[in-house]
Design a protein around this motif. Structure first.
Motif: not given
Length: 892
Positions: A153-174
Motif C-alpha cells: 500500500p502507498r508504494e510506487v512501483p519504482e521503489e518496489a522494484a528496486v527493493r525486490i531487486a536488492r533482495r534477489v541479489v542478497e538471496i543469491l550472493q550472501t
C-alpha cells in the motif's frame, strides 16, 4: 542395494578431484552420500539428485542445491560422462532456477498473496546462451512493469522494484557456512552508473531504441528471458530485436567489438604469451576471440538471416558455416578450440572455486593438468597450443593489424599507390588528400575520418587491382561527394574486404551502378548476402519478399527499397561475371512483374476503402515491349495497358461509388503513380501507357470488350506489332486467359486487312530519322540491330501466324523451326540482347569504352576478346539486315 554397474572412470574422477582440487575435496567431505556413490563407481542421474531439505528457507535450499549440483556435474565432467554442453546446460538451468526462485521469494516476502508477475530477469552473457561455467557470475538485466508489479500500500512501483531487486541479489550472493548461490553483476543494464538496479520495461526499450552503445548490440545476441515473468521478458526482447538485428547494419558496432578486443589484448598483455599464466578467456587466440569472431559474423549477417540468431557460440558457428559465411573447416576448428578452452577453464575453476581463467604455474599447472587427466603441465600446454595458434590466426584475419595504414607523407604515399596499381599517383593522392581534409560533408566528422583511415588500405588495394584504377577512384570521389554520411559505408568495406574488390569493379566499369550507389549507398548492404549474386527468385517469391504489412505509403517505400536492391544486385552479377546477361535481363523483368503485382494489390485495397469494388469485374494489366517479352535492361521503362472485365455500365459498391469506367481510370492512375512517383526511398520505374487504344488521346483504362473491338476494327499495323509482345502480368487466371484469347485471335488474322510490310517499313524508316543510333555500339538502333530484328520478326509473325510468343527469343526459335527465319537469327538475337543489357550498365552512351571494360563486355558475351566482339557484332548485324530486306522483298 542399488542395482548399478561399477564405472571405473567415475571412481577415478572422484579420486583425482580429492587429490588435485581442494574445493571438490571439501564438497566430497560435506556430501558423504554422493562421495560414497562416486567411490562405488556410481554417477547419479541429474534428475535423481537428492536436493535435500525441501522445507528449508529458499536461500539455504538454493545453496545446498548449488553445492550438490556442482559436485555431481564436476565428477560427471571429469569422468567424461557429461560433455561440455551437458555441463554448461546443467549449470545454466540451475542459474535460471535460482534466479527465478529468488524473484518469487522476494515478491512473496513483501506481498504474500500476490502473483509473482511484473518482474523479469533478462539473462545476458553465458547464462543467456546457456554456457555458464563452474564459477561464472550472472549478468541479468532486471526489468519491471509498473502496471502489474505487486506493490505494498502507498508504494510506487519504482521503489518496489528496486527493493525486490536488492533482495534477489542478497538471496543469491550472501555467503554462510553452506557457501553461496551465485554472484550477480548488474552492470550490463542501461547506463549502470546512473540508473536504478531495476528498470521499467518502457524505459529500457526507449534506451535501446535511441541511446544504446554499439557493443550492447553484441551483448543482446545472447539475451534470453530467463526468470520471473518470462512473458514480460519475451515482449521486451521482441520489442528490442530490431535494435540487435538490423537489416542495414551500422558497422560501427563491428569496429566497437574489435576495439574491445584490442583493449583486452593491451590490458591483459601479461596473459597474451602462451604458456603458464596464459589467460584462456582474454588471451590472444582464446575464448573471447572465438566469441567475438562468431558475434561479428552474426551481427553482419543476422539481420537478413534469422537462422544465424543463435546464442550458443558453437551452434552459432555451425549455423554460420551452414549458411556459407564461415569456412566449414575453420568453423570446426573454432568449435573444437572453444570446447577445449571451456573444459580446461572448468578444471582451473574447480581447484579453488574461483572465477579465474588463467592457467596456473609450476606445480599448480601440473595439478590442473592431472585433474584433467593428462600427465603434467607441459602435456596440457601441448594440448592447447595448436588451438590457440589457429584461433589467433582466424581472428587476426578478421581484424588485421594496423601497420598497413596509408602514409600521410606524400612521397611514401606515392610509392604505396604505385605498388597498389595506380599509374597517375598524383591524381589518386590528390583525391585522398581531399577526403582526409574533410572536403565533402560526409567526411567532416571525426568518426567518418577515422572510418576512412581504417578502410583506406584495403579500399586502395581493391581499386588498384581493378581494371581501371584511375577511373575507379574518380568515380568513388564523385560518390563520396554526394553521400550524406560515409561512416557505415566504410565500416561495411572494412568488415568485408571482398566487397571492396567488388566495389572496385563497379566503380571501374559500371557508371550506371556507381550513380545508383551514390544516390542510395545502402544498396551496397544488399551485397552482404551470399545470395546477391544468385538468380532472383520467381515472381511469387519476389512478390512475397516485397510485401509489407505496414500502411500504404510504407508499402510504396518498401517496394522501392527491395526493387532497388534487386536491380543493383542483378547489375552487379554482370560486372562480377556471375551471370549471363540474358538471365539477368529475365531477372529484371521478374522483379518488375512482382513490383507491379504487389503495388497493384496494395493500391486496389487502398482505393476500395473509399470506392469499394465493381461487382463481377476486375483490373488486368497488360505488359508490352521488353516488359511483355520478359527481357528488361537496367534502364528499361515499363510499357503497360490497363484493361477491366465486366460491364462498363456497372457501378462500384463503396461508400463513394463510381461508374466502372471512371472507377478503373482513376484506379489505373493511382497504380501508375504507385509504380513511378519517387518517394523517400527514391524512384521506381518510368511508366509508358502510350500503346493503349487510341494512344494518349484515349482513356487510360478500357474495358476488355472495348480493347478487343479496337484491335479487331481500328488498330494500326504498328499496334498489332506491339501486340505481338503483349503479356498479361496482373489479373486472375481467368482474366489473363480471356485477354490472351483476344490477342491470339487478332494476331492470327482477326483484324483489318493492311499492307503490313509497307506500313512497317515506313515506320522503321521514320524511326531511323528521328531516333538515330547513340553510338557505334548501339545494339538497339544501329542498322541490323534489335529494332530491325524485332520489326522483321513481327512482320513475319503477322503475315504467317507462326512464332506467336511475346518472348522474342522463343518466337525466333519457333520461326526458325517453321522455316520462316534463317538459323543464324537465334545467335544474332542472343548477341544483340546480351550486348544491350551489358552496355546499359557499362557504356550507356553506346560509345566504345576503355580497354578494361572492353574485356568485361567480351566476357559477358562469352567471347575471347574485344576484336571478336566487334567482328561478331558486324557479322550478326549483316545477318539481320539481310533477313529484314528479304522479309520486305518477299512480302512485297
Amino acid at each position: 542395494m542399488k542395482n548399478t554397474v561399477y564405472d571405473q572412470d567415475v571412481a577415478d574422477a572422484a579420486a583425482r578431484a580429492r587429490r588435485y582440487s581442494p574445493f571438490l575435496a571439501l564438497l566430497l567431505d560435506r556430501e558423504p552420500a554422493l562421495a560414497a556413490d562416486f567411490a562405488a563407481g556410481v554417477l547419479p542421474a541429474l534428475s535423481a539428485l537428492d536436493l535435500g531439505e525441501p522445507d528449508a528457507p529458499a536461500p539455504r535450499r538454493l545453496r545446498l542445491v548449488r553445492r550438490r549440483l556442482a559436485l555431481r556435474v564436476a565428477i560427471g565432467d571429469l569422468a567424461g560422462r557429461d560433455d561440455l554442453s551437458a555441463v554448461t546446460r546443467a549449470l545454466s538451468d540451475f542459474a535460471d532456477h535460482a534466479l527465478d526462485t529468488a524473484i518469487r521469494t522476494a515478491i512473496a516476502e513483501r506481498t504474500p498473496d500476490a502473483e509473482p508477475r511484473g518482474f523479469t530477469a533478462i539473462a545476458l552473457g553465458k547464462q543467456g546462451s546457456r554456457e555458464l561455467n563452474y564459477s561464472s557470475d550472472i549478468d541479468p538485466i532486471l526489468l519491471f512493469d509498473p502496471a502489474t508489479l505487486p506493490c505494498r500500500p502507498r508504494e510506487v512501483p519504482e521503489e518496489a522494484a528496486v527493493r525486490i531487486a536488492r533482495r534477489v541479489v542478497e538471496i543469491l550472493q550472501t555467503r554462510d557456512g553452506d557457501g553461496y548461490v551465485l554472484r550477480v553483476d548488474l552492470r550490463l543494464r542501461p547506463s549502470p552508473e546512473v540508473t536504478p538496479i531495476a528498470l521499467s520495461v518502457d524505459a529500457a526499450i526507449s534506451y535501446y531504441e535511441s541511446l544504446a552503445l554499439p557493443w550492447e548490440r553484441a551483448a543482446f545476441i545472447r539475451a534470453r528471458a530467463a526468470a520471473g515473468d518470462v512473458a514480460l521478458g519475451g515482449r521486451f526482447l521482441e520489442a528490442v530485436a530490431p535494435f540487435v538485428w538490423r537489416r542495414a547494419l551500422d558497422f560501427g558496432a563491428i569496429g566497437e567489438i574489435r576495439g574491445i578486443s584490442r583493449r583486452i589484448r593491451d590490458h591483459y598483455a601479461q596473459g597474451q604469451a602462451f604458456g603458464p599464466g596464459f589467460d584462456l578467456k582474454r588471451g590472444r587466440g582464446g575464448i573471447r576471440e572465438v566469441e567475438f569472431f562468431t558475434q561479428i559474423h552474426q551481427l553482419i549477417h543476422g539481420g537478413r538471416d534469422p537462422a544465424l540468431r543463435v546464442p550458443d557460440t558453437r551452434h552459432a558457428l555451425s549455423a554460420l558455416s551452414a549458411a556459407g559465411w564461415v569456412d566449414p573447416s575453420e568453423a570446426v576448428a573454432l568449435r573444437q578450440a572453444y570446447t577445449l578452452y571451456r573444459t580446461i577453464e572448468h578444471r582451473v575453476q574447480m581447484i579453488e572455486d574461483r572465477q579465474t581463467h588463467t592457467l596456473p604455474s609450476g606445480a599448480a599447472l601440473d595439478a590442473a593438468a592431472q585433474l584433467h587427466g593428462v600427465a603434467d603441465g607441459a602435456a596440457l600446454l601441448d594440448l592447447l597450443r595448436p588451438h590457440v595458434v589457429a584461433t589467433a590466426r582466424s581472428y587476426d584475419a578478421l581484424d588485421p593489424d594496423e601497420g598497413d595504414a596509408l602514409s600521410f607523407d606524400a612521397d611514401h604515399l606515392a610509392g604505396q599507390l604505385a605498388a597498389a596499381g595506380f599509374d597517375a599517383t598524383d591524381v589518386a593522392a590528390q583525391r585522398i588528400a581531399q577526403w582526409r581534409g574533410g572536403a565533402y560533408p560526409a567526411l567532416r566528422s571525426a568518426p567518418a575520418r577515422a572510418a576512412l583511415e581504417a578502410v583506406l588500405p584495403g579500399l586502395i588495394a581493391a581499386l588498384g587491382s581493378s581494371p581501371d584504377p584511375q577511373g575507379a577512384i574518380v568515380r568513388l570521389d564523385r560518390m563520396l561527394a554526394r553521400l550524406s554520411s560515409a561512416v557505415n559505408f566504410f565500416r561495411l568495406i572494412e568488415a568485408r574486404p571482398a566487397l571492396g574488390r567488388l566495389l572496385g569493379l563497379i566503380l571501374s566499369h559500371a557508371v550506371t551502378l556507381a550513380e545508383d550507389l551514390a544516390r542510395r549507398p545502402e544498396l551496397f548492404d544488399g551485397l552482404i548476402d551470399a545470395t546477391a549474386l544468385d538468380p532472383v527468385g520467381d515472381v511469387g517469391a519476389l512478390a512475397a519478399e516485397m510485401t509489407s504489412r505496414a500502411d500504404y505509403q510504407s508499402q510504396l517505400d518498401y517496394v522501392r527499397r527491395v526493387v532497388g536492391e534487386k536491380r543493383f544486385a542483378l547489375g552487379t552479377q554482370i560486372i562480377a561475371g556471375a551471370a549471363d546477361p540474358l538471365d539477368v535481363s529475365a531477372g529484371y523483368a521478374r522483379v518488375a512483374e512482382a513490383a507491379i503485382c504487389v503495388l497493384a494489390e496494395a493500391t486496389i485495397a487502398e482505393f476500395s476503402v473509399t470506392h469499394g469494388r465493381v461487382p463481377n469485374s476486375e483490373l488486368i494489366i497488360l505488359a508490352l515491349g521488353r516488359m511483355g517479352g520478359g527481357a528488361l535492361t537496367h534502364a528499361s521503362d515499363l510499357d503497360l495497358i490497363y484493361l477491366f472485365t465486366g460491364d462498363y455500365l456497372a457501378e462500384s459498391d463503396g461508400r463513394k461509388p463510381l461508374g466502372a469506367v471512371l472507377y478503373y481510370n482513376r484506379l489505373a492512375q493511382r497504380i501508375s503513380a504507385a509504380l513511378s512517383v519517387p518517394t523517400a526511398s527514391g524512384p521506381l520505374y518510368e511508366i509508358d501507357t502510350r500503346l493503349r487504344p487510341s494512344g494518349t488521346q484515349g482513356p487510360l483504362c478500357v474495358s476488355l470488350d472495348g480493347f478487343a473491338r479496337y484491335q479487331r476494327e481500328s488498330a494500326w499495323t504498328w499496334e498489332h506489332m506491339a501486340l505481338a509482345r503483349a503479356r498479361p502480368v496482373y489479373g486472375s487466371a481467368e482474366a489473363r486467359a480471356a485477354v490472351a484469347t483476344v490477342i491470339d485471335a487478332v494476331l492470327r488474322g482477326d483484324r483489318p486487312a493492311r499492307n503490313i510490310t509497307a506500313e512497317a517499313s515506313a515506320m522503321r524508316a521514320e524511326i531511323a530519322v528521328h531516333k538515330p543510333p547513340l553510338g557505334p555500339l548501339d545494339a538497339k538502333l544501329l542498322p541490323g540491330g534489335l529494332v530491325d530484328l524485332e520489326f522483321a520478326v513481327h512482320m513475319v509473325q503477322l503475315e504467317s501466324g507462326h512464332g506467336l510468343d511475346p518472348d522474342l527469343r522463343v518466337a525466333i526459335t519457333a520461326l526458325i523451326a517453321a522455316g520462316k527465319a534463317p538459323p543464324e537469327l537465334a545467335g544474332a538475337y542472343d548477341l544483340l540482347a546480351r550486348l544491350l543489357v551489358t552496355l546499359r550498365l557499362v557504356a550507356p552512351d553506346a560509345q566504345v569504352p576503355g580497354v578494361a571494360t572492353q574485356d568485361l563486355i567480351a566476357r559477358a558475351l562469352g567471347m575471347a576478346d574485344w576484336p571478336t566482339v566487334v567482328a561478331s557484332l558486324d557479322t550478326n548485324r549483316q545477318d539481320v539486315s539481310r533477313w529484314l530486306a528479304q522479309v520486305e522483298g518477299i512480302a512485297a
